[in-house]
Design an enzyme around this catalytic site. Structure first.
Site, PDB file in Angstrom:
ATOM      1  N   ASP A  61      39.665  52.343  33.060  1.00 30.25           N
ATOM      2  CA  ASP A  61      39.012  51.447  34.002  1.00 30.25           C
ATOM      3  C   ASP A  61      39.335  50.037  33.532  1.00 30.25           C
ATOM      4  OD1 ASP A  61      37.302  49.754  35.374  1.00 30.25           O
ATOM      5  OD2 ASP A  61      35.552  51.053  35.192  1.00 30.25           O
ATOM      6  N   SER A 142      49.114  38.435  45.301  1.00 36.17           N
ATOM      7  CA  SER A 142      49.297  38.732  46.721  1.00 36.17           C
ATOM      8  C   SER A 142      49.672  37.459  47.461  1.00 36.17           C
ATOM      9  CB  SER A 142      48.002  39.293  47.316  1.00 36.17           C
ATOM     10  OG  SER A 142      48.105  39.415  48.719  1.00 36.17           O
ATOM     11  N   TYR A 155      38.751  38.311  48.824  1.00 39.53           N
ATOM     12  CA  TYR A 155      39.992  38.908  48.322  1.00 39.53           C
ATOM     13  C   TYR A 155      41.033  37.812  48.134  1.00 39.53           C
ATOM     14  CZ  TYR A 155      44.435  41.323  48.201  1.00 39.53           C
ATOM     15  OH  TYR A 155      45.703  41.735  47.838  1.00 39.53           O
ATOM     16  N   LYS A 159      42.865  36.623  44.439  1.00 39.92           N
ATOM     17  CA  LYS A 159      44.298  36.579  44.157  1.00 39.92           C
ATOM     18  C   LYS A 159      44.766  35.148  43.866  1.00 39.92           C
ATOM     19  CE  LYS A 159      45.234  40.927  44.372  1.00 39.92           C
ATOM     20  NZ  LYS A 159      45.655  41.667  43.156  1.00 39.92           N
TER      21      LYS A 159
END
Length: 243
Positions: A61, A142, A155, A159
């Site tokens: 993890d 991203s 999100y 990034k």
């Protein structure tokens, strides 16, 4: 004469390496001579990928310090050291208005996408400094970090944080590139069908999404000696989306 293997004698950890881009990266690294440790939450998928690619697997993890410490121990005990870390594991929530994003959604993207990168640095950088061993950190960010996607505010922010931190910490010999990832149904907020992807792909000048091979080739270059004078960069493997 035997072909030159670009990553021969290098030891690499690839997080999220059981599937998608991570598996493509792991396969390319093995092909180029690296000793690879796949780190993934899925015991079944990770073990299967490692068996097929003939590399090692450690269930991990990436949001837990103890698991990063275990990955370092495995690299040192099994292969005598560590050279390359590919922070590929990532997560998003389904496309939705910002006011409906939950605390769980926020924690998920920040812990998996940002905290994991910090933990990898905090655990592994002292090893590289103590051993005076050059280390290469490659973060899979991203295009959303430089050209935000609608209804994915946090999100996008996660990034962007990865990209920014990589540039600031460039003295670590860290490289970063932004690319599309393989959670398209979440980005779209609807099923990942050819029809639903049309709008998603319409903003890519080269007319298609990135593939595991595209990402793996970029990572192989960044991990190789060919990129020894490159650090803190944001290499966009995106078909021109961010141009």
């Amino acid at each position: 004469m035997a072909p030159h293997l670009r990553l021969q004698f290098k030891v690499a950890i690839v997080t999220g390496g059981a599937s998608g881009f991570g598996r493509g990266i792991a396969a390319k690294f093995v092909e180029e001579g690296a000793q690879v440790i796949i780190a993934d939450l899925s015991e079944e998928a990770g073990s299967a990928a490692a068996a097929e690619l003939k590399c090692d697997f450690v269930r991990a993890d990436v949001t837990r310090r103890a698991d990063w410490e275990a990955l370092l121990r495995t690299a040192v005990d099994r292969f005598g050291g560590l050279d390359v870390v590919v922070n590929n594991a990532g997560m998003t929530y389904a496309n939705k208005p910002t006011e409906t994003v939950t605390e769980h959604d926020f924690d998920l993207v920040m812990n998996v996408n940002v905290k994991s990168v910090w933990l990898s640095t905090d655990v592994l950088l002292p090893y590289f400094l103590e051993k005076k061993r050059p280390g290469c950190f490659i973060q899979i960010a991203s295009t959303a970090g430089v050209r935000p996607r609608p209804n994915l505010t946090w999100y996008n922010a996660s990034k962007a944080a990865v990209i920014n931190a990589t540039k600031v910490r460039r003295a670590m010999q860290t490289s970063c590139y932004a690319t599309n990832v393989t959670m398209t149904h979440l980005f779209l907020g609807k099923p990942d069908t050819e029809e639903n992807r049309k709008g998603f792909l319409s903003v890519v000048p080269l007319g298609r999404g990135s593939t595991p091979a595209d990402v793996a080739n970029a990572c192989c270059y960044l991990a190789s000696e060919e990129a020894s004078f490159i650090t803190g960069v944001n290499l966009e493997v995106d078909g021109g989306r961010c141009v």
